[in-house]
Design a protein around this motif. Structure first.
Motif, mmCIF file in Angstrom:
data_model
loop_
_atom_site.group_PDB
_atom_site.id
_atom_site.type_symbol
_atom_site.label_atom_id
_atom_site.label_comp_id
_atom_site.label_asym_id
_atom_site.label_seq_id
_atom_site.Cartn_x
_atom_site.Cartn_y
_atom_site.Cartn_z
ATOM 1 N N VAL A 86 3.647 67.844 17.034
ATOM 2 C CA VAL A 86 4.035 68.658 18.187
ATOM 3 C C VAL A 86 4.549 67.749 19.297
ATOM 4 O O VAL A 86 3.936 66.731 19.616
ATOM 5 C CB VAL A 86 2.850 69.504 18.697
ATOM 6 N N LYS A 87 5.688 68.121 19.878
ATOM 7 C CA LYS A 87 6.261 67.413 21.017
ATOM 8 C C LYS A 87 6.315 68.386 22.188
ATOM 9 O O LYS A 87 6.879 69.465 22.072
ATOM 10 C CB LYS A 87 7.669 66.920 20.704
ATOM 11 N N VAL A 88 5.739 67.996 23.299
ATOM 12 C CA VAL A 88 5.742 68.835 24.492
ATOM 13 C C VAL A 88 6.590 68.143 25.541
ATOM 14 O O VAL A 88 6.250 67.062 26.014
ATOM 15 C CB VAL A 88 4.311 69.076 25.026
ATOM 16 N N GLY A 89 7.716 68.764 25.899
ATOM 17 C CA GLY A 89 8.607 68.192 26.890
ATOM 18 C C GLY A 89 8.819 69.108 28.080
ATOM 19 O O GLY A 89 9.693 68.878 28.896
ATOM 20 N N ALA A 90 8.035 70.171 28.166
ATOM 21 C CA ALA A 90 8.141 71.130 29.267
ATOM 22 C C ALA A 90 6.746 71.648 29.573
ATOM 23 O O ALA A 90 5.784 71.323 28.879
ATOM 24 C CB ALA A 90 9.066 72.280 28.875
ATOM 25 N N ALA A 91 6.644 72.457 30.608
ATOM 26 C CA ALA A 91 5.350 73.018 30.984
ATOM 27 C C ALA A 91 4.799 73.866 29.839
ATOM 28 O O ALA A 91 5.467 74.750 29.324
ATOM 29 C CB ALA A 91 5.484 73.863 32.243
#
Length: 160
Positions: A81-86
């Motif tokens: 999983v990549k989280v690049g936003a809120a």
């Protein structure tokens, strides 16, 4: 329902205030193993993330027997999983029974308000599960598999 939303809102506000008041630096978290023997990618967090699990009068159970595998994720991200936003993920329960069980070489995976596998969050995302007097169960036996997702993004194509 209004009371549940109010409790949920207060929990989010309290968690957000706590998260903003102290931000220690942590090393990359250890990824959760995938059900295949292949090496799992790590979890990347590059945006503000709030994960909240608030259980009251609840029973959460995860059990594996007889060479079985049972994985249970509640308000969490798994490998890839990549989280690049809120990102806001929440699981709220009241009188809820949540169970995940595998036996006899079976595979059971259960996710609530989670991202699983190769998910790339590029825009603001909110995932919420509200439970009240509810039973959520996942069960696999006899070399079968059971994968259950509630308010999730699942890109785990190798999950059985």
């Amino acid at each position: 329902m209004k009371k549940s939303i109010a409790v949920f809102s207060l929990s989010l506000i309290a968690a957000t205030a706590f998260a903003q008041s102290s931000r220690p630096t942590h090393p990359n978290p250890t990824p959760t193993p995938t059900p295949t023997p292949a090496a799992a990618p790590s979890i990347e967090i590059n945006g503000p993330t709030l994960q909240l699990t608030s259980l009251s009068w609840s029973h959460v159970s995860n059990k594996a027997e007889d060479q079985a595998t049972a994985r249970q994720n509640i308000s969490s991200n798994t490998a890839g999983v990549k989280v690049g936003a809120a990102l806001t993920q929440a699981t709220v329960g009241k009188g809820a029974y949540i169970s995940n069980y595998a036996e006899d070489q079976a595979y059971a995976s259960q996710n609530l308000a989670s991202n699983v596998g190769n998910v790339d969050v590029k825009k603001a995302l909110t995932q919420v599960v509200l439970l009240k007097n509810t039973s959520v169960r996942n069960y696999a036996s006899d070399q079968s598999s059971a994968v259950q997702n509630i308010s999730t993004n699942n890109a785990c194509v190798t999950c059985q």
